[in-house]
Design a protein around this motif. Structure first.
Motif, PDB file in Angstrom:
ATOM      1  N   UNK A  97      41.936  20.363  12.139  1.00 59.58           N
ATOM      2  CA  UNK A  97      41.477  21.260  13.202  1.00 59.58           C
ATOM      3  C   UNK A  97      42.455  21.287  14.363  1.00 59.58           C
ATOM      4  N   UNK A  98      42.974  20.137  14.703  1.00 59.72           N
ATOM      5  CA  UNK A  98      43.970  20.046  15.776  1.00 59.72           C
ATOM      6  C   UNK A  98      45.211  20.858  15.414  1.00 59.72           C
ATOM      7  N   UNK A  99      45.663  20.756  14.166  1.00 55.77           N
ATOM      8  CA  UNK A  99      46.850  21.501  13.745  1.00 55.77           C
ATOM      9  C   UNK A  99      46.586  23.006  13.731  1.00 55.77           C
ATOM     10  N   UNK A 100      45.376  23.406  13.363  1.00 57.88           N
ATOM     11  CA  UNK A 100      45.030  24.825  13.400  1.00 57.88           C
ATOM     12  C   UNK A 100      45.075  25.323  14.841  1.00 57.88           C
ATOM     13  N   UNK A 101      44.528  24.539  15.756  1.00 60.81           N
ATOM     14  CA  UNK A 101      44.560  24.926  17.173  1.00 60.81           C
ATOM     15  C   UNK A 101      45.998  25.015  17.680  1.00 60.81           C
ATOM     16  N   UNK A 102      46.831  24.028  17.338  1.00 63.71           N
ATOM     17  CA  UNK A 102      48.245  24.069  17.724  1.00 63.71           C
ATOM     18  C   UNK A 102      48.900  25.336  17.200  1.00 63.71           C
ATOM     19  N   UNK A 103      48.662  25.627  15.929  1.00 65.53           N
ATOM     20  CA  UNK A 103      49.290  26.790  15.301  1.00 65.53           C
ATOM     21  C   UNK A 103      48.860  28.068  16.010  1.00 65.53           C
ATOM     22  N   UNK A 104      47.582  28.220  16.219  1.00 66.14           N
ATOM     23  CA  UNK A 104      47.082  29.448  16.848  1.00 66.14           C
ATOM     24  C   UNK A 104      47.579  29.594  18.277  1.00 66.14           C
ATOM     25  N   UNK A 105      47.684  28.487  18.997  1.00 68.19           N
ATOM     26  CA  UNK A 105      48.221  28.541  20.364  1.00 68.19           C
ATOM     27  C   UNK A 105      49.664  29.045  20.364  1.00 68.19           C
ATOM     28  N   UNK A 106      50.354  28.783  19.267  1.00 63.87           N
ATOM     29  CA  UNK A 106      51.750  29.189  19.148  1.00 63.87           C
ATOM     30  C   UNK A 106      51.915  30.444  18.300  1.00 63.87           C
ATOM     31  N   UNK A 107      50.800  31.164  18.119  1.00 54.51           N
ATOM     32  CA  UNK A 107      50.777  32.432  17.393  1.00 54.51           C
ATOM     33  C   UNK A 107      51.258  32.298  15.942  1.00 54.51           C
ATOM     34  N   UNK A 109      49.954  31.907  12.185  1.00 50.52           N
ATOM     35  CA  UNK A 109      48.743  32.172  11.412  1.00 50.52           C
ATOM     36  C   UNK A 109      48.654  31.155  10.274  1.00 50.52           C
ATOM     37  N   UNK A 110      47.516  30.437  10.164  1.00 56.52           N
ATOM     38  CA  UNK A 110      47.368  29.495   9.052  1.00 56.52           C
ATOM     39  C   UNK A 110      47.504  30.228   7.712  1.00 56.52           C
ATOM     40  N   UNK A 111      48.032  29.575   6.683  1.00 55.61           N
ATOM     41  CA  UNK A 111      48.298  30.235   5.392  1.00 55.61           C
ATOM     42  C   UNK A 111      47.077  30.922   4.788  1.00 55.61           C
ATOM     43  N   UNK A 112      45.909  30.285   4.859  1.00 60.03           N
ATOM     44  CA  UNK A 112      44.718  30.890   4.259  1.00 60.03           C
ATOM     45  C   UNK A 112      44.300  32.141   5.015  1.00 60.03           C
ATOM     46  N   UNK A 113      44.501  32.151   6.343  1.00 63.99           N
ATOM     47  CA  UNK A 113      44.194  33.341   7.138  1.00 63.99           C
ATOM     48  C   UNK A 113      45.199  34.438   6.834  1.00 63.99           C
ATOM     49  N   UNK A 114      46.459  34.071   6.689  1.00 65.75           N
ATOM     50  CA  UNK A 114      47.500  35.055   6.365  1.00 65.75           C
ATOM     51  C   UNK A 114      47.193  35.724   5.030  1.00 65.75           C
ATOM     52  N   UNK A 115      46.737  34.953   4.051  1.00 64.39           N
ATOM     53  CA  UNK A 115      46.397  35.514   2.739  1.00 64.39           C
ATOM     54  C   UNK A 115      45.222  36.482   2.861  1.00 64.39           C
ATOM     55  N   UNK A 116      44.216  36.115   3.643  1.00 65.76           N
ATOM     56  CA  UNK A 116      43.066  36.997   3.854  1.00 65.76           C
ATOM     57  C   UNK A 116      43.494  38.284   4.555  1.00 65.76           C
ATOM     58  N   UNK A 117      44.354  38.147   5.561  1.00 65.19           N
ATOM     59  CA  UNK A 117      44.824  39.322   6.298  1.00 65.19           C
ATOM     60  C   UNK A 117      45.633  40.240   5.387  1.00 65.19           C
ATOM     61  N   UNK A 118      46.474  39.666   4.546  1.00 62.46           N
ATOM     62  CA  UNK A 118      47.279  40.470   3.622  1.00 62.46           C
ATOM     63  C   UNK A 118      46.378  41.214   2.644  1.00 62.46           C
ATOM     64  N   UNK A 119      45.348  40.549   2.144  1.00 63.94           N
ATOM     65  CA  UNK A 119      44.404  41.181   1.218  1.00 63.94           C
ATOM     66  C   UNK A 119      43.660  42.323   1.909  1.00 63.94           C
ATOM     67  N   UNK A 120      43.263  42.109   3.141  1.00 62.29           N
ATOM     68  CA  UNK A 120      42.559  43.147   3.895  1.00 62.29           C
ATOM     69  C   UNK A 120      43.467  44.354   4.138  1.00 62.29           C
ATOM     70  N   UNK A 121      44.729  44.100   4.485  1.00 67.30           N
ATOM     71  CA  UNK A 121      45.684  45.193   4.690  1.00 67.30           C
ATOM     72  C   UNK A 121      45.902  45.968   3.396  1.00 67.30           C
TER      73      UNK A 121
END
Length: 128
Positions: A97-107, A109-121
């Motif tokens: 969770x801490x790493x997800x927060x770090x990643x999002x603060x630095x813009x 996108x976590x890999x699983x979210x990126x995959x979901x976004x790509x599928x949605x696009x």
């Protein structure tokens, strides 16, 4: 201050060796407990993290189910082998969770979210 990303990952690696030690599974003698303070080498950190996951997985799988409720001492308190491994898992999830927060603060996108976004696009393009 807060830990850097590399320090968090080496902290997790250290914990992956520490928790099994409470049930008698000693980690490698060559692991440096304060690696997070002496290296920023990404490849070395990744290697240590992978080795630590192999170790804790092996430790977990070596315990027969009927032994999971046997006593263990963790941080000076009585518990069970099962709780030692649950604590290890919750520790890892806390830092995930801490790493997800770090990643999002630095813009980032976590890999699983990126995959979901790509599928949605992809679905959106197919609709057009």
């Amino acid at each position: 201050g807060v830990r850097s990303v590399g320090e968090v990952f080496t902290h997790i690696a250290g914990a992956n060796y520490l928790f099994p030690s409470f049930v008698g599974h000693k980690g490698p003698k060559d692991y440096q407990a304060n690696l997070d303070k002496i290296t920023t080498d990404k490849d070395k950190i990744i290697n240590e993290l992978k080795k630590s996951f192999e170790f804790i997985h092996g430790s977990i799988y070596s315990v027969p189910n009927e032994d999971l409720d046997k006593p263990a001492t963790m941080f000076g308190k009585q518990t069970t082998i099962r709780n030692v491994y649950f604590t290890a898992a919750t520790h890892m999830h806390e830092h995930m969770g801490q790493m997800i927060a770090y990643a999002r603060m630095n813009k980032i996108v976590p890999p699983w979210t990126a995959a979901e976004q790509a599928e949605e696009q992809k679905k959106q393009k197919e609709k057009k």
